[in-house]
Design an enzyme around this catalytic site. Sequence first.
Site, PDB file in Angstrom:
ATOM      1  N   PRO A  29       9.603  -1.292   2.488  1.00  0.00           N
ATOM      2  CA  PRO A  29       9.128  -2.634   2.851  1.00  0.00           C
ATOM      3  C   PRO A  29       7.955  -3.083   1.981  1.00  0.00           C
ATOM      4  O   PRO A  29       7.311  -2.244   1.341  1.00  0.00           O
ATOM      5  CB  PRO A  29       8.668  -2.462   4.306  1.00  0.00           C
ATOM      6  CG  PRO A  29       9.050  -1.107   4.722  1.00  0.00           C
ATOM      7  CD  PRO A  29       9.411  -0.311   3.545  1.00  0.00           C
ATOM      8  N   PRO A  30       7.678  -4.382   1.954  1.00  0.00           N
ATOM      9  CA  PRO A  30       6.585  -4.891   1.129  1.00  0.00           C
ATOM     10  C   PRO A  30       5.233  -4.301   1.541  1.00  0.00           C
ATOM     11  O   PRO A  30       5.017  -4.003   2.713  1.00  0.00           O
ATOM     12  CB  PRO A  30       6.578  -6.398   1.426  1.00  0.00           C
ATOM     13  CG  PRO A  30       7.838  -6.691   2.103  1.00  0.00           C
ATOM     14  CD  PRO A  30       8.355  -5.446   2.701  1.00  0.00           C
ATOM     15  N   GLY A  31       4.380  -4.139   0.552  1.00  0.00           N
ATOM     16  CA  GLY A  31       2.999  -3.739   0.829  1.00  0.00           C
ATOM     17  C   GLY A  31       2.802  -2.290   1.221  1.00  0.00           C
ATOM     18  O   GLY A  31       1.786  -1.923   1.811  1.00  0.00           O
ATOM     19  N   GLY A  66       2.753   0.247  -0.922  1.00  0.00           N
ATOM     20  CA  GLY A  66       2.082   1.018  -1.976  1.00  0.00           C
ATOM     21  C   GLY A  66       2.977   1.429  -3.137  1.00  0.00           C
ATOM     22  O   GLY A  66       2.658   2.365  -3.866  1.00  0.00           O
ATOM     23  N   LYS A  67       4.082   0.704  -3.350  1.00  0.00           N
ATOM     24  CA  LYS A  67       4.992   1.090  -4.437  1.00  0.00           C
ATOM     25  C   LYS A  67       4.327   0.878  -5.796  1.00  0.00           C
ATOM     26  O   LYS A  67       4.423   1.716  -6.686  1.00  0.00           O
ATOM     27  CB  LYS A  67       6.301   0.286  -4.333  1.00  0.00           C
ATOM     28  CG  LYS A  67       7.058   0.600  -3.054  1.00  0.00           C
ATOM     29  CD  LYS A  67       8.379  -0.107  -2.974  1.00  0.00           C
ATOM     30  CE  LYS A  67       8.274  -1.578  -2.707  1.00  0.00           C
ATOM     31  NZ  LYS A  67       7.684  -1.928  -1.400  1.00  0.00           N
ATOM     32  N   HIS A 107      -0.136 -15.950  32.961  1.00  0.00           N
ATOM     33  CA  HIS A 107       1.056 -15.499  32.227  1.00  0.00           C
ATOM     34  C   HIS A 107       0.726 -14.191  31.479  1.00  0.00           C
ATOM     35  O   HIS A 107       1.455 -13.200  31.587  1.00  0.00           O
ATOM     36  CB  HIS A 107       1.470 -16.608  31.250  1.00  0.00           C
ATOM     37  CG  HIS A 107       2.654 -16.289  30.406  1.00  0.00           C
ATOM     38  ND1 HIS A 107       3.885 -16.861  30.599  1.00  0.00           N
ATOM     39  CD2 HIS A 107       2.811 -15.445  29.352  1.00  0.00           C
ATOM     40  CE1 HIS A 107       4.740 -16.392  29.703  1.00  0.00           C
ATOM     41  NE2 HIS A 107       4.094 -15.527  28.923  1.00  0.00           N
ATOM     42  N   GLU A 108      -0.397 -14.208  30.771  1.00  0.00           N
ATOM     43  CA  GLU A 108      -0.775 -13.005  30.005  1.00  0.00           C
ATOM     44  C   GLU A 108      -1.092 -11.839  30.939  1.00  0.00           C
ATOM     45  O   GLU A 108      -0.750 -10.697  30.652  1.00  0.00           O
ATOM     46  CB  GLU A 108      -1.974 -13.294  29.088  1.00  0.00           C
ATOM     47  CG  GLU A 108      -1.734 -14.350  28.021  1.00  0.00           C
ATOM     48  CD  GLU A 108      -0.482 -14.129  27.197  1.00  0.00           C
ATOM     49  OE1 GLU A 108      -0.112 -12.973  26.966  1.00  0.00           O
ATOM     50  OE2 GLU A 108       0.145 -15.142  26.807  1.00  0.00           O
TER      51      GLU A 108
HETATM   52  P1  ATP Z   1       5.471  -5.262  -2.793  1.00  0.00           P
HETATM   53  O1  ATP Z   1       6.775  -4.662  -2.427  1.00  0.00           O
HETATM   54  O2  ATP Z   1       5.115  -6.454  -1.938  1.00  0.00           O
HETATM   55  O3  ATP Z   1       5.252  -5.482  -4.248  1.00  0.00           O
HETATM   56  P2  ATP Z   1       4.068  -2.761  -2.856  1.00  0.00           P
HETATM   57  O4  ATP Z   1       4.829  -1.795  -2.012  1.00  0.00           O
HETATM   58  O5  ATP Z   1       4.189  -2.662  -4.315  1.00  0.00           O
HETATM   59  O6  ATP Z   1       4.319  -4.221  -2.334  1.00  0.00           O
HETATM   60  P3  ATP Z   1       1.297  -2.473  -3.341  1.00  0.00           P
HETATM   61  O7  ATP Z   1       1.215  -3.669  -4.228  1.00  0.00           O
HETATM   62  O8  ATP Z   1       1.280  -1.151  -3.979  1.00  0.00           O
HETATM   63  O9  ATP Z   1       2.556  -2.611  -2.418  1.00  0.00           O
HETATM   64  O10 ATP Z   1       0.160  -2.532  -2.244  1.00  0.00           O
HETATM   65  C1  ATP Z   1      -0.635  -3.685  -2.033  1.00  0.00           C
HETATM   66  C2  ATP Z   1      -2.024  -3.270  -1.606  1.00  0.00           C
HETATM   67  O11 ATP Z   1      -1.980  -2.659  -0.320  1.00  0.00           O
HETATM   68  C3  ATP Z   1      -2.636  -2.217  -2.506  1.00  0.00           C
HETATM   69  O12 ATP Z   1      -3.347  -2.796  -3.543  1.00  0.00           O
HETATM   70  C4  ATP Z   1      -3.554  -1.461  -1.562  1.00  0.00           C
HETATM   71  O13 ATP Z   1      -4.780  -2.112  -1.426  1.00  0.00           O
HETATM   72  C5  ATP Z   1      -2.842  -1.542  -0.240  1.00  0.00           C
HETATM   73  N1  ATP Z   1      -2.003  -0.355   0.049  1.00  0.00           N
HETATM   74  C6  ATP Z   1      -0.674  -0.352   0.258  1.00  0.00           C
HETATM   75  N2  ATP Z   1      -0.242   0.883   0.553  1.00  0.00           N
HETATM   76  C7  ATP Z   1      -1.315   1.694   0.513  1.00  0.00           C
HETATM   77  C8  ATP Z   1      -1.515   3.080   0.728  1.00  0.00           C
HETATM   78  N3  ATP Z   1      -0.494   3.896   1.046  1.00  0.00           N
HETATM   79  N4  ATP Z   1      -2.764   3.577   0.591  1.00  0.00           N
HETATM   80  C9  ATP Z   1      -3.792   2.763   0.287  1.00  0.00           C
HETATM   81  N5  ATP Z   1      -3.676   1.443   0.087  1.00  0.00           N
HETATM   82  C10 ATP Z   1      -2.470   0.891   0.201  1.00  0.00           C
END
Ligand code: ATP
Length: 509
Positions: free
Chosen positions: A107-109, A111-112, A332-333
């Site tokens: 998934p996005p974000g 750390g790839k 509700h909450e």
């Molecule tokens: P995308 O698929 O959206 O390109 P990605 O998987 O490549 O996302 P990154 O660009 O590597 O994700 O991560 C974005 C930011 O999130 C990093 O610069 C860092 O600050 C933080 N981050 C993500 N994963 C980690 C992790 N495992 N440890 C530390 N920081 C992380």
Amino acid sequence: MGKEIIIGVIPVLLAFLVFIGVNIAPFVIAVLVLGVLTFLLSKQGGMSLAQKKQTIEVPKTTTQFGEIGGQERAKQELKEALDFLIHRDSLKQYGIRPLKGMLLTGPPGTGKTLMAKAAANYTNSAFVAASGSQFVEMYVGVGAQRIRDLFKEAKQKAEKNNQDSAIIFIDEIDVLGGKREGSQHREYDQTLNQLLTEMDGITTSENPRILMIAATNRADMLDDALLRPGRFDRQIVVDLPDMKARKQILEIHSQNKPLADDVDLEAIARDTFNFSGAQLESVTNEAAIYAFRDKATEITQRHFAQAIDKVMMGEQTDRESTAEERERVANHELGHAIVSEVVRPKSVSQVSLRPRGQALGYVRQSPQQDRYLYTLENLEQQIMIALGGAIAEEMLYGGRSTGSRNDFEQALHLANTIIDTGLSELGIVKLDMVSKEALHEERQRILNDLLDRTRAVLREYFPVFTHALDHLLREEVLNGEEFRAMLEEARRLPKKNNVEELDSHMMRA
Ligand code: ATP
């Protein structure tokens, strides 16, 4: 200064030459031609600078594997593969085919990109990065040319830095390497073909050695040609972090921040189930911003709680609501919160009456453990929590409101999951083999049964509404501990009283 003197002297000199009868025309023409040529050349120089900027220059990467929280298995797999790049002799000795491409999926974000950068650092390779969308061009052949340039740039960079390997990282590879359908020809087919050609051209003896790392969120969308042996034949899953990894990521991003003593990163990790690394980074950053706005010297747990809500639900909104509406939202909450705490003790982390994003109020649940497998009981509990809000409104106001739309959507989705996964009374079913009516009936049976059970829970704990409402309306937030204390109080009252209180309330309503 010298320039001004020349500008002053030249016209005087020319006027003098004309005065003594010298023909200055050839001289003037020569100066003009020279001027135009210099201007054109300088313009071209400027263009090539701008072009240089377009190819993605990435400075030597300093990211290390230690800066990536969690992802232990992915890091291990990646390092093992990279070791072949470092120990080339072993490759030769065992006759191992060189690894040309690695695919990071997840998934996005998560750390790839960080992983690819750390890989370059680990192997002392030059690092060049690009994104799939940069290769999609209107003009035929431009994308393919960019691929050639990318490989050229990687090699040049490695040579310049005296490195004997280079890593080319392509993010969003699915944009240029998506499945090709039928005979339909797309511009980026040429780009993809060029990429495959370049990859096929990589050899063991080549210096610098090139390794491709690509990232995607949709590995299933990729063209088979990309995944064939000898191309991106090693896939590494980079998944959402588990609780331990979330804590590590929070630690990494809090290192440069002044944390107060009350900050409990473990509790924050627990509250952030399903958050990606990028979202966790954002939580630490937003917490620091809240502390800055408060002019506090340190970031406290409260700032982190606000930051989690911001990342999860969006920024606070200033939506003005009537006193009547606020009271309905609060009840509700509370309905959600009471059911949540009764069916899953210690699960409520916060009840809030501050509008955020689309929500007028919300309950933040804090799962005690990450969960990846759900039993029928878990799913039913989650449905009851979702229905709690509407039932509370029904009991206190004699009817529901439109505020339950999302709750009902969630309840229906979960009821479908129960049926899909063979946990319902229909047994193991294939959805398209069951009639719509039968499915509808089973869904209604599940939901009606759970509506009754939710009603029973809220009847039993009815006094909590009266105890908690004032606090919630006044303070806007009720934290888990305060809420549990109120629930405890209600537990100490004889059950008969609770039901009587409800009945008298309903008579009043
Ligand atoms: P995308 O698929 O959206 O390109 P990605 O998987 O490549 O996302 P990154 O660009 O590597 O994700 O991560 C974005 C930011 O999130 C990093 O610069 C860092 O600050 C933080 N981050 C993500 N994963 C980690 C992790 N495992 N440890 C530390 N920081 C992380």
